[in-house]
Design an enzyme around this catalytic site. Structure first.
Site, PDB file in Angstrom:
ATOM      1  CG  ASN A   2      -2.020  -0.842   1.261  1.00  0.00           C
ATOM      2  OD1 ASN A   2      -2.289  -1.489   0.262  1.00  0.00           O
ATOM      3  ND2 ASN A   2      -2.739  -0.875   2.363  1.00  0.00           N
ATOM      4  CB  ALA A  18       0.542   0.234   9.787  1.00  0.00           C
ATOM      5  CE  LYS A  28      13.065 -11.942 -11.372  1.00  0.00           C
ATOM      6  NZ  LYS A  28      14.037 -11.381 -12.259  1.00  0.00           N
ATOM      7  N   PRO A  74      -4.797 -10.796   8.838  1.00  0.00           N
ATOM      8  CG  PRO A  74      -3.300 -11.059  10.604  1.00  0.00           C
ATOM      9  CD  PRO A  74      -3.478 -11.341   9.138  1.00  0.00           C
ATOM     10  CB  ILE A 132      -3.234  -5.290  13.214  1.00  0.00           C
ATOM     11  CG1 ILE A 132      -2.481  -6.112  12.161  1.00  0.00           C
ATOM     12  CG2 ILE A 132      -2.441  -5.217  14.516  1.00  0.00           C
ATOM     13  CD1 ILE A 132      -1.208  -5.454  11.635  1.00  0.00           C
ATOM     14  CG  PHE A 150      -4.502   6.899  11.055  1.00  0.00           C
ATOM     15  CD1 PHE A 150      -4.097   6.654  12.357  1.00  0.00           C
ATOM     16  CD2 PHE A 150      -4.216   8.142  10.487  1.00  0.00           C
ATOM     17  CE1 PHE A 150      -3.422   7.624  13.086  1.00  0.00           C
ATOM     18  CE2 PHE A 150      -3.535   9.113  11.200  1.00  0.00           C
ATOM     19  CZ  PHE A 150      -3.137   8.857  12.503  1.00  0.00           C
ATOM     20  CE  LYS A 203     -11.975   1.905   6.369  1.00  0.00           C
ATOM     21  NZ  LYS A 203     -11.102   2.636   5.491  1.00  0.00           N
ATOM     22  CE  LYS A 260     -10.873  -1.554   9.910  1.00  0.00           C
ATOM     23  NZ  LYS A 260      -9.551  -1.869   9.374  1.00  0.00           N
TER      24      LYS A 260
HETATM   25  N1  CTP Z   1      -5.708  -2.000   9.690  1.00  0.00           N
HETATM   26  C1  CTP Z   1      -5.068  -3.000  10.415  1.00  0.00           C
HETATM   27  N2  CTP Z   1      -4.931  -4.238   9.859  1.00  0.00           N
HETATM   28  C2  CTP Z   1      -5.389  -4.497   8.631  1.00  0.00           C
HETATM   29  C3  CTP Z   1      -6.042  -3.476   7.889  1.00  0.00           C
HETATM   30  C4  CTP Z   1      -6.173  -2.229   8.459  1.00  0.00           C
HETATM   31  O1  CTP Z   1      -4.649  -2.759  11.525  1.00  0.00           O
HETATM   32  N3  CTP Z   1      -5.229  -5.709   8.132  1.00  0.00           N
HETATM   33  C5  CTP Z   1      -5.902  -0.680  10.330  1.00  0.00           C
HETATM   34  C6  CTP Z   1      -5.087   0.436   9.729  1.00  0.00           C
HETATM   35  O2  CTP Z   1      -3.835   0.551  10.369  1.00  0.00           O
HETATM   36  C7  CTP Z   1      -5.986   1.641   9.981  1.00  0.00           C
HETATM   37  C8  CTP Z   1      -7.384   1.097   9.899  1.00  0.00           C
HETATM   38  O3  CTP Z   1      -7.241  -0.315  10.109  1.00  0.00           O
HETATM   39  O4  CTP Z   1      -5.824   2.143  11.289  1.00  0.00           O
HETATM   40  C9  CTP Z   1      -8.106   1.351   8.619  1.00  0.00           C
HETATM   41  O5  CTP Z   1      -7.477   0.757   7.569  1.00  0.00           O
HETATM   42  P1  CTP Z   1      -8.063   0.796   6.095  1.00  0.00           P
HETATM   43  O6  CTP Z   1      -7.095   0.122   5.208  1.00  0.00           O
HETATM   44  O7  CTP Z   1      -8.475   2.181   5.762  1.00  0.00           O
HETATM   45  O8  CTP Z   1      -9.358  -0.023   6.297  1.00  0.00           O
HETATM   46  P2  CTP Z   1      -9.794  -1.390   5.755  1.00  0.00           P
HETATM   47  O9  CTP Z   1     -10.342  -2.157   6.894  1.00  0.00           O
HETATM   48  O10 CTP Z   1      -8.685  -2.077   5.025  1.00  0.00           O
HETATM   49  O11 CTP Z   1     -10.963  -0.997   4.797  1.00  0.00           O
HETATM   50  P3  CTP Z   1     -10.983  -0.605   3.253  1.00  0.00           P
HETATM   51  O12 CTP Z   1      -9.652  -1.028   2.661  1.00  0.00           O
HETATM   52  O13 CTP Z   1     -12.113  -1.414   2.735  1.00  0.00           O
HETATM   53  O14 CTP Z   1     -11.209   0.867   3.205  1.00  0.00           O
END
Ligand code: CTP
Length: 399
Positions: free
Chosen positions: A211, A275, A289, A304, A306, A324, A338, A342
């Site tokens: 990302n 993150a 490779k 997962p 997190i 975030f 979220k 979450k």
């Molecule tokens: N996050 C995390 N673990 C993951 C995915 C996301 O801890 N596997 C946390 C990020 O660090 C951030 C928050 O979740 O604080 C939001 O992440 P985001 O990528 O915007 O949300 P997603 O759940 O992945 O939703 P989407 O991609 O559908 O917007």
């Protein structure tokens, strides 16, 4: 309890009649074992002399920004770095206005702008000046920056009027600072964990899915937590950023590694998940490779979450969990979703389609979505300043 022993105080004295009381502040600080370096503004020198300040502080007195002799020994940056905190007493309406607008036209204001330390102001001015709407706005701005305002008090003024505007008495200013040092000691007991940067999900030894994320905002938050006395662990995906002194840095690559490192470093009081974690990893990862002739379809499986896992953890959930959300559209709707899905306390959301903020920029503009449904818009500012604001809100929440 005396928390002043060995502390380094940078005292800025501005030009007001209360400047004479600053001599007593120096005397008390010295008596309690602090080191005091002093800056006199041009107007302060009309009220007290550099000689009396130097005699009491037993240090050279600074005044001019372009004094080559002094600047070569200790410049405006080194002075701020030297100190444990900066105290402006008396803080005049003029200096308050200048620093609220980020002006840097003399040594005192330049030091404040360049400071990486907590700043305390003891305002002193006429009651009408104190109550003037522009001064009130400036004070509000400074409070938002995280500056601490001591006083002023109500009483008879040197100009013959009565009201709010008298500088707080030196001993009370010291009591205020003493309480601050005491609370910093307590804050040391607080533990914080921050995730930052992207993750790399390997396809083969040379290719990965990732990302976009520079990690800057998370690193700034970790830096600010440390500065405010938190015992801080930073779990970082691959970034080009330098480690932060005294922050426990754990470098990881994949989401799974980040998740395991997070679990291993709990419990904490506050966890901030900045993150940009890859939502998926490659199930059919190759150890060699892959040659381009061997076209492959990626077989993905979910990583997962997190943030969600920690936030919903029965026994290890931190007191405050902050997530975030980087969005390109529907910021409000997605952030609220979220926040509830979450189970976190706050979601800090930014619109990453705006190129002047987020990702590689040093600036950010966010909205904080709170559990109680309120939303706070934070204007565009440096990521370091935003980090300070977030941390001061965390401290408020924890106390
Ligand atoms: N996050 C995390 N673990 C993951 C995915 C996301 O801890 N596997 C946390 C990020 O660090 C951030 C928050 O979740 O604080 C939001 O992440 P985001 O990528 O915007 O949300 P997603 O759940 O992945 O939703 P989407 O991609 O559908 O917007």
């Amino acid at each position: 309890m005396n928390n002043f022993k060995g502390k380094k105080i940078l005292l800025i004295i501005c030009g007001g009649i209360a400047a004479y009381k600053s001599l007593e502040i120096i005397r008390l600080l010295k008596k309690n074992g602090s080191f005091v370096k002093t800056i006199l503004t041009k107007n302060a020198k009309k009220f007290i002399t550099p000689l009396s300040v130097a005699s009491l502080s037993q240090e050279k007195v600074y005044s001019d920004l372009f004094d080559h002799k002094n600047e070569s020994e200790m410049d405006h940056i080194s002075l701020s770095r030297w100190s444990d905190l900066i105290l402006i007493a008396p803080a005049t309406a003029n200096t308050i206005a200048k620093i609220s607008y980020g002006m840097a036209d003399d040594l005192a204001s330049t030091i404040v702008l360049a400071a990486n330390k907590n700043i305390f102001l003891a305002p002193a001015m006429n009651v009408r000046m104190w109550e003037h709407i522009s001064n009130k706005e400036n004070i509000k701005k400074l409070k938002n920056f995280g500056y601490k305002i001591i006083g002023p008090e109500i009483g008879d003024m040197a100009c013959g009027e009565f009201g709010e505007g008298k500088m707080t008495e030196p001993q009370s200013i010291l009591n205020f600072l003493n309480n601050y040092f005491e609370s910093t000691k307590k804050k040391n007991k607080y533990k914080a964990l921050v995730t930052a940067g992207p993750t790399h999900e390997y396809i083969d030894p040379v290719r990965y899915i990732s990302n976009r994320s520079s990690g800057k905002q998370g690193y700034e938050i970790a830096k600010s937590l440390k500065k405010n006395g938190f015992d801080t662990t930073l779990i970082s995906g691959p970034t080009n950023l330098e480690p932060i002194p005294e922050v426990n840095l754990i470098k990881v690559r994949s989401a799974e590694e980040m998740y395991n490192a997070t679990l291993e470093n709990l419990p904490v009081d506050v966890a901030i998940f900045s993150a940009a974690v890859s939502d998926y990893k490659v199930k059919n990862k190759e150890n060699e490779k892959i040659k381009k002739k061997d076209f492959m379809n990626l077989n993905l499986e979910k990583n997962p979450d997190i943030l969600a896992n920690i936030s919903k953890h029965n026994s290890l959930r931190p007191k405050i969990v902050i997530g975030f959300a980087a969005e390109t559209n529907n910021l409000n709707k997605n952030s609220k979703k979220k926040l509830s899905e979450k189970n976190c306390d706050w979601i800090i959301a930014n619109n990453v389609s705006d190129k002047s903020i987020g990702f590689d920029s040093d600036f950010n503009e966010v909205s904080i979505f709170y559990k109680n449904n309120s939303i706070e818009k934070i204007p565009k500012m440096k990521k370091s300043l935003l980090a300070d604001q977030i941390v001061s809100k965390v401290i408020y929440y924890l106390n």
